[in-house]
Motif scaffolding. Structure first.
Motif: not given
Length: 290
Positions: A271-286, A221-227
């Motif tokens: 925000a853009h690259y934080e979103m991408k990094q959080n994407y992979w963190r979520l997949l690893v965590a799950a 959501n933060r990435d979309r808002a900053f766009i």
């Protein structure tokens, strides 16, 4: 492997972030130089004050100092990625790809595969091994049965006509009960410890998955808002520049709009690259990482 993957992805997106930050500063630097050139021209015809030119030039020097800092940070990020991958980036560029697929918007989806996470699986296997240790310790109460067979090539004496013998033994641990009970208690204690450790690791895995989901959704959501914020800042700078040419605002307003544009671009980049990094963190965590 999963932790190394997270380190590499963090370093990869970190380097991309620094490179994009570097380019954002360079773009603003070009705009500031054009601003100084325009102010000097206006100063010659008496439409701008010398202080306005000096202010813009001071902003350029401050920006160049930040530019130098980002250049150093970019070099450090490049070295880190080279170290983690063992690949030299000399003469190479990083290719940023889109994320593989959109993630599910529902949190329960990321709790389904917690059991297949490597750390949870390792803790479960350790608990099973500890239970087998309890079974082994309890086996000390059981009789020890053995069967020995010997085949002879030649024998002397009264047994010379027998070329083999067989011995069947049963050993009952009548006087070893105290030692065996101690071993069983130690094994049970170890099993309980491993059982609690498994429960803790599994709960931590669920917590990481839940936190990872919320962090990813918030960063998305933060990435979309900053766009949208970048678009608004670009429009604001354009309007401020046009109004300055019509003498509706002063030069300071234009410089502030330009600085606001720079900060918004840099925040959007982060925000853009934080979103991408959080994407992979979520997949690893799950436990969803292929």
């Amino acid at each position: 492997k999963e932790l190394l993957f997270l380190d590499v992805s963090s370093a990869f997106y970190g380097l991309l972030r620094e490179e994009q930050d570097f380019e954002a500063i360079r773009g603003i630097h070009i705009l500031l130089q054009e601003r100084v050139k325009e102010l000097k021209e206006r100063e010659e015809i008496g439409r701008s004050r010398p202080s306005e030119v000096a202010t813009a030039q001071a902003r350029i020097k401050i920006l160049e100092a930040e530019w130098a800092r980002v250049a150093g940070t970019r070099a450090v990020a490049r070295h880190l990625l080279e170290f983690l991958t063992g690949i030299s980036l000399e003469g190479r560029g990083l290719k940023e790809e889109d994320l593989p697929a959109p993630l599910s918007p529902e949190m329960p989806f990321y709790l389904e595969d917690i059991e297949v996470r490597s750390d949870v699986e390792a803790a479960r296997q350790s608990m099973k091994t500890a239970w087998r240790g309890v079974v082994v310790a309890q086996s000390g109460f059981w009789p020890d049965i053995s069967l020995e067979h010997i085949q002879y090539e030649r024998r002397e004496g009264f047994q010379s006509n027998l070329d083999w013998d067989l011995l069947f033994k049963i050993n009952v641990p009548l006087f070893q009960g105290g030692e065996i009970i101690g071993s069983v208690k130690r094994a049970v204690s170890l099993w309980k410890k491993e059982k609690l450790a498994y429960s803790e690791i599994r709960r931590e895995a669920e917590l990481e998955a839940k936190q990872g989901f919320d962090e990813w959704r918030a960063s998305l959501n933060r990435d979309r808002a900053f766009i949208e914020a970048v678009k608004a800042s670009e429009e604001n700078f354009r309007l401020q520049k046009e109004e300055y040419e019509r003498s509706l605002v002063n030069n300071l307003d234009v410089l502030e709009a330009l600085e606001s544009l720079l900060e918004t671009r840099r925040d959007a980049n982060e925000a853009h690259y934080e979103m991408k990094q959080n994407y992979w963190r979520l997949l690893v965590a799950a436990g969803e990482l292929p």
